[in-house]
Design an enzyme around this catalytic site. Sequence first.
Site, PDB file in Angstrom:
ATOM      1  N   GLY A   9      24.604  14.001   4.635  1.00 29.76           N
ATOM      2  CA  GLY A   9      24.204  12.905   5.511  1.00 29.76           C
ATOM      3  C   GLY A   9      25.197  11.761   5.388  1.00 29.76           C
ATOM      4  O   GLY A   9      25.831  11.596   4.344  1.00 29.76           O
ATOM      5  N   GLN A  17      28.347   3.405   6.203  1.00 28.51           N
ATOM      6  CA  GLN A  17      29.168   3.996   5.130  1.00 28.51           C
ATOM      7  C   GLN A  17      30.634   4.174   5.536  1.00 28.51           C
ATOM      8  O   GLN A  17      31.476   4.445   4.683  1.00 28.51           O
ATOM      9  CB  GLN A  17      28.590   5.345   4.689  1.00 28.51           C
ATOM     10  CG  GLN A  17      27.230   5.211   3.991  1.00 28.51           C
ATOM     11  CD  GLN A  17      26.718   6.557   3.536  1.00 28.51           C
ATOM     12  OE1 GLN A  17      26.065   7.255   4.283  1.00 28.51           O
ATOM     13  NE2 GLN A  17      27.040   6.934   2.307  1.00 28.51           N
ATOM     14  N   CYS A  66      24.780   9.957  -3.398  1.00 25.56           N
ATOM     15  CA  CYS A  66      25.203   9.292  -2.168  1.00 25.56           C
ATOM     16  C   CYS A  66      26.724   9.228  -2.155  1.00 25.56           C
ATOM     17  O   CYS A  66      27.327   8.894  -3.176  1.00 25.56           O
ATOM     18  CB  CYS A  66      24.600   7.883  -2.133  1.00 25.56           C
ATOM     19  SG  CYS A  66      25.065   6.932  -0.685  1.00 25.56           S
ATOM     20  N   LEU A  67      27.326   9.512  -1.018  1.00 24.09           N
ATOM     21  CA  LEU A  67      28.791   9.472  -0.939  1.00 24.09           C
ATOM     22  C   LEU A  67      29.335   8.067  -1.233  1.00 24.09           C
ATOM     23  O   LEU A  67      30.476   7.919  -1.643  1.00 24.09           O
ATOM     24  CB  LEU A  67      29.268   9.951   0.439  1.00 24.09           C
ATOM     25  CG  LEU A  67      29.059  11.443   0.734  1.00 24.09           C
ATOM     26  CD1 LEU A  67      29.518  11.768   2.153  1.00 24.09           C
ATOM     27  CD2 LEU A  67      29.771  12.331  -0.272  1.00 24.09           C
ATOM     28  N   HIS A 117      16.701   8.938   3.274  1.00 30.00           N
ATOM     29  CA  HIS A 117      17.838   8.317   2.563  1.00 30.00           C
ATOM     30  C   HIS A 117      18.787   7.642   3.565  1.00 30.00           C
ATOM     31  O   HIS A 117      19.181   6.487   3.380  1.00 30.00           O
ATOM     32  CB  HIS A 117      18.553   9.410   1.758  1.00 30.00           C
ATOM     33  CG  HIS A 117      19.819   8.993   1.074  1.00 30.00           C
ATOM     34  ND1 HIS A 117      20.003   9.098  -0.287  1.00 30.00           N
ATOM     35  CD2 HIS A 117      20.991   8.495   1.572  1.00 30.00           C
ATOM     36  CE1 HIS A 117      21.220   8.663  -0.598  1.00 30.00           C
ATOM     37  NE2 HIS A 117      21.852   8.301   0.509  1.00 30.00           N
ATOM     38  N   GLU A 118      19.114   8.365   4.638  1.00 31.77           N
ATOM     39  CA  GLU A 118      20.051   7.816   5.635  1.00 31.77           C
ATOM     40  C   GLU A 118      19.421   6.644   6.380  1.00 31.77           C
ATOM     41  O   GLU A 118      20.091   5.648   6.665  1.00 31.77           O
ATOM     42  CB  GLU A 118      20.504   8.896   6.623  1.00 31.77           C
ATOM     43  CG  GLU A 118      21.262  10.062   5.994  1.00 31.77           C
ATOM     44  CD  GLU A 118      22.369   9.646   5.044  1.00 31.77           C
ATOM     45  OE1 GLU A 118      23.031   8.628   5.289  1.00 31.77           O
ATOM     46  OE2 GLU A 118      22.550  10.342   4.031  1.00 31.77           O
ATOM     47  N   HIS A 176      19.806   3.451   4.587  1.00 31.59           N
ATOM     48  CA  HIS A 176      21.123   2.818   4.708  1.00 31.59           C
ATOM     49  C   HIS A 176      21.162   1.828   5.871  1.00 31.59           C
ATOM     50  O   HIS A 176      21.883   0.829   5.827  1.00 31.59           O
ATOM     51  CB  HIS A 176      22.217   3.875   4.948  1.00 31.59           C
ATOM     52  CG  HIS A 176      22.723   4.533   3.695  1.00 31.59           C
ATOM     53  ND1 HIS A 176      23.228   3.819   2.627  1.00 31.59           N
ATOM     54  CD2 HIS A 176      22.824   5.843   3.345  1.00 31.59           C
ATOM     55  CE1 HIS A 176      23.616   4.667   1.684  1.00 31.59           C
ATOM     56  NE2 HIS A 176      23.379   5.906   2.084  1.00 31.59           N
TER      57      HIS A 176
END
Length: 153
Positions: free
Chosen positions: A46, A51, A90-91, A132-133, A136
């Site tokens: 994701g 991000q 998370c990236l 999660h996304e 953000h």
Amino acid sequence: MALRRIVTDEDEIMRKVSRPVKKIDDRLQTLIDDMLETMKANNGIGLAAVQVGILRRLFVMDLQDDHGPYVLINPRIVEKDGKQVGQEGCLSIPGRWGDVERPSHVVMEALDRQGQPCRLEAEGLLAVCASHEYDHLDGVLFTDKVIGELIRQ
Ligand code: NI
């Protein structure tokens, strides 16, 4: 298509609330393509627009199953229930993982990349990823919600 640099949590932009997408134009299509490519190149499932430094309410997901990639523009959570706890990373927060509680079932309404209304009905890992996304978009990180110890590697 091009790879974009992934912003990390040291950058305060990650704490900002993203604004709705207003125009579904060529520029947005390029952003979506770049996000999908960047997510894949980094083995993510994701990625939210913030991000890659774009404060717009948009995220992509790809669980590498037979569904293929999801694109959600201006998503709204219309239903959520149940609980599940699983380890997340998370990236934007490299080298850290932790357990987070998420709904076991979540329904979101959004626009797809053509601007058509779409509905995501998610359970299991897809519900975790979408939640999660979605966080953000409101400047919330999984590390805010970790239960117990944050694992660092
Ligand atoms: Ni993340």
